[in-house]
Design an enzyme around this catalytic site. Structure first.
Site, PDB file in Angstrom:
ATOM      1  N   MET A  18       0.720  -1.312  -0.032  1.00  0.00           N
ATOM      2  CA  MET A  18       0.168  -0.111  -0.073  1.00  0.00           C
ATOM      3  C   MET A  18       0.809   1.279   0.147  1.00  0.00           C
ATOM      4  SD  MET A  18      -3.640  -0.265   2.055  1.00  0.00           S
ATOM      5  CE  MET A  18      -2.781  -0.548   3.625  1.00  0.00           C
ATOM      6  N   ASP A  37      11.149   3.491   4.619  1.00  0.00           N
ATOM      7  CA  ASP A  37      11.372   2.071   4.787  1.00  0.00           C
ATOM      8  C   ASP A  37      12.373   1.466   5.473  1.00  0.00           C
ATOM      9  OD1 ASP A  37      10.462  -0.881   4.517  1.00  0.00           O
ATOM     10  OD2 ASP A  37       8.776   0.316   3.249  1.00  0.00           O
ATOM     11  N   VAL A  62      10.397   3.449  12.014  1.00  0.00           N
ATOM     12  CA  VAL A  62       9.461   4.409  12.410  1.00  0.00           C
ATOM     13  C   VAL A  62       9.389   4.459  14.096  1.00  0.00           C
ATOM     14  CG1 VAL A  62       8.163   4.110  10.403  1.00  0.00           C
ATOM     15  CG2 VAL A  62       7.549   2.605  12.085  1.00  0.00           C
ATOM     16  N   ASN A  88       1.792   5.048   7.121  1.00  0.00           N
ATOM     17  CA  ASN A  88       1.567   3.776   6.703  1.00  0.00           C
ATOM     18  C   ASN A  88       2.032   2.618   7.089  1.00  0.00           C
ATOM     19  OD1 ASN A  88       0.360   2.217   4.279  1.00  0.00           O
ATOM     20  ND2 ASN A  88       2.436   1.883   3.893  1.00  0.00           N
ATOM     21  N   TYR A 151      -2.739  -6.533  16.994  1.00  0.00           N
ATOM     22  CA  TYR A 151      -2.945  -5.845  15.958  1.00  0.00           C
ATOM     23  C   TYR A 151      -4.214  -4.880  16.051  1.00  0.00           C
ATOM     24  CZ  TYR A 151      -3.804  -4.495  10.886  1.00  0.00           C
ATOM     25  OH  TYR A 151      -4.074  -3.857   9.715  1.00  0.00           O
ATOM     26  N   LYS A 155      -4.444  -0.624  16.199  1.00  0.00           N
ATOM     27  CA  LYS A 155      -5.047   0.145  15.327  1.00  0.00           C
ATOM     28  C   LYS A 155      -6.244   0.774  15.695  1.00  0.00           C
ATOM     29  CE  LYS A 155      -2.661  -0.967  11.868  1.00  0.00           C
ATOM     30  NZ  LYS A 155      -1.852   0.261  10.969  1.00  0.00           N
ATOM     31  N   THR A 186      -1.822  -7.013  -0.554  1.00  0.00           N
ATOM     32  CA  THR A 186      -0.465  -6.658  -0.363  1.00  0.00           C
ATOM     33  C   THR A 186       0.575  -7.554   0.273  1.00  0.00           C
ATOM     34  OG1 THR A 186      -0.877  -6.306   2.191  1.00  0.00           O
ATOM     35  CG2 THR A 186      -1.363  -4.582   0.444  1.00  0.00           C
TER      36      THR A 186
END
Length: 245
Positions: A18, A37, A62, A88, A151, A155, A186
């Site tokens: 993505m 990245d 990140v 992202n 996860y 989120k 993805t």
């Protein structure tokens, strides 16, 4: 004329999937894009494809505040300012609660949640000075409804962080919104242990298919552009109807 002419965007986790789709579309609409990245080879390749005048690759963890400072510095050195941040970068894993180790949990927290926070903090500082900017946090369908432990937790946190930051930054002209994709085609969903679950899940999607990354990118473009100038603190869902059930 592109929707993003004269704007500069940072897209994290943009070497593939993505993130790469977001970077390509933003660049095609006139933005200069900083691709970040940990995957250096593919990230450099994408930047080369987009062109030296249009893109820059920066190796970036990140979860590191120092790395974020380097990304901001490199962006300003190359392109002078920052108008758009697409948070992202993210990971997932498919493990039952009793099989998730503390190390697993810390890792997914650091990338999905801490990474988003550090990006918000680093880039908002620059945007507040110029009194404009759009921050787009990629959450998930599982930031709205339950899913895997770890996860889902992170989120949901991204969703809440978006609203809190949007309220704080609105008087400064900086917008913050979250995007909630469902199942997207993805590399992340093709990892070991998830393929069968994804196929089964796809059958439950009202639109009966998995989305292409570009379908999410078009929503990211809307939020990055002035077309969404009065949208902040909002959740934008692209899930084929899953959350409507």
């Amino acid at each position: 004329m592109g929707k993003l002419d004269g704007k500069v965007a940072i897209v994290t986790g943009a070497a593939q999937g993505m993130g790469a789709a977001h970077a390509k579309l933003l660049a095609s609409e006139g933005a200069q894009v900083v691709i970040t990245d940990i995957k250096e080879a593919v990230g450099q390749q994408l930047a080369a494809e987009l062109g030296a005048d249009r893109a820059l690759f920066v190796t970036h963890n990140v979860a590191s505040a120092d790395d974020w400072a380097q990304v901001v510095a490199a962006t300003k050195e190359k392109f002078k300012h920052i108008d758009i941040l697409v948070n992202n970068a993210g990971i997932t894993f498919a493990k039952p609660l009793q099989e998730i180790s503390e190390a697993d949990y810390v890792k997914i927290f650091q990338i999905n949640q801490l990474g988003t926070f550090l990006g918000l903090k680093a880039v908002a500082k620059e945007m507040v000075v110029q009194h404009s900017g759009s921050i787009i946090n990629i959450s998930s369908l599982n930031g709205l409804v339950g899913g895997a432990v770890g996860y889902t937790d992170t989120k949901f946190a991204v969703r809440g962080m978006t609203k809190a930051a949007a309220l704080e930054l609105a008087p400064s002209g900086v917008r913050v919104n979250s995007v909630h994709p469902g199942v997207i085609e993805t590399p992340m969903i093709a990892q070991a242990g998830t393929a069968d679950a994804v196929k089964a899940f796809a059958k439950a999607i009202p639109m009966k298919r998995i989305a292409k990354p570009e379908e999410v990118s078009k929503l990211v473009l809307y939020l990055a552009s002035d077309d969404s100038s009065y949208s902040t603190g909002a959740e934008f869902v692209v899930d084929g109807g899953m959350s409507a059930q």
